[in-house]
Design a protein around this motif. Sequence first.
Motif, PDB file in Angstrom:
ATOM      1  N   SER A 104      -6.515   4.126 -12.019  1.00 12.11           N
ATOM      2  CA  SER A 104      -5.504   3.353 -11.306  1.00 12.11           C
ATOM      3  C   SER A 104      -5.897   1.885 -11.307  1.00 12.11           C
ATOM      4  O   SER A 104      -7.071   1.558 -11.100  1.00 12.11           O
ATOM      5  N   LEU A 161      -6.085   0.970  -5.964  1.00 17.45           N
ATOM      6  CA  LEU A 161      -6.059   2.241  -5.253  1.00 17.45           C
ATOM      7  C   LEU A 161      -6.748   2.092  -3.909  1.00 17.45           C
ATOM      8  O   LEU A 161      -7.715   1.340  -3.767  1.00 17.45           O
ATOM      9  N   ASP A 198       0.816  -1.207   0.000  1.00 17.58           N
ATOM     10  CA  ASP A 198       0.000   0.000   0.000  1.00 17.58           C
ATOM     11  C   ASP A 198       0.858   1.270   0.000  1.00 17.58           C
ATOM     12  O   ASP A 198       0.350   2.364   0.129  1.00 17.58           O
ATOM     13  N   CYS A 222       1.122   3.973  -5.328  1.00 14.74           N
ATOM     14  CA  CYS A 222       0.082   3.641  -6.291  1.00 14.74           C
ATOM     15  C   CYS A 222       0.370   4.349  -7.602  1.00 14.74           C
ATOM     16  O   CYS A 222       1.038   5.391  -7.639  1.00 14.74           O
TER      17      CYS A 222
END
Length: 316
Positions: free
Chosen positions: A78, A81, A4, A7
């Motif tokens: 994306s 995300l 995480d 991105c």
Amino acid sequence: MDRDASCSLVLCGKSSAETDTAKRLKNNGVLKLADNTQIVLFLDSEMENLIRDDASFNISLFMNSISTDRFGRFLIWSPRLSSTHDVVSHNFSELPIGSVCVTDIQFKGRGRTKNVWESPKGCLMYSFTVEMEDGRIVPLIQYVVSLAVTEAVKDVCDKKGLPYIDVKIKWPNDLYLNGLKVGGILCTSTYRSKKFHVSVGVGLNVDNEQPTTCLNTVLKDISPASTLLKREEILGAFFHKFEKFFDLFIDQGFKSLEELYYRTWLHSEQRVITEEKMEDRVVQNVVTIQGLTSSGYLLAIGDDKQMYELQPDGNR
């Protein structure tokens, strides 16, 4: 590295003006996320640097499907995300009004009352920006959005010659199909420079039948040989409907959309039980829903002919 921790965002515009905006945003590196997640920016011409598959959002298909003047013309996509809503809300001032952010997988989305809003592939997850001046009507924007979603699904079905998929609105901001939830709306706003910056988030389960059902599952049950609905087509139709409805809403108020809205929601003449605290006891009343009040709450009438204004209980 934590999965995480970064991105990828792809920036794309409908016209040369929006394409120039994409180039400027990439070169300036001004886009941020609230949790300081590292952002790697790409132009749509650089998408070969991203890992994509047949289930990835098709930017070209979406761009070819829209013919709006403002909404949906600047796209951020994306593959994965945390939250589309965070992208548009934290970068509102940097983005053109009407910008939309779409992702294939969302893992830290938000619903009402801080509910977690996660979505795997197959869900149409997007957030976009709206600017408004009259704070009294800002709470009603979620109804305009809900109506635009349901009408967009109908529009795509009509254009493709598909059976009618009857998505309904469950007040205040849920979308239902055959009695099961298939989507929802989340609107947040801030007030800056005498205008309300509204970030609108939409989730619609197009092609993933977990945890309830999805549009294409219902479509295949009705007509197994039908072509399937595509997220890109629904999103393009949504912005076409929303732009039209939004202009009516701003110019003439929500009254101009009420008749269509009431034909689309689940609550006409619905009887519900309300609870009202009276000193040391709770009094229950059976009321019949009549419509919406001017402030956007439910208008109901009791068996005693008394009028009631019903507010969300936070669990709807």
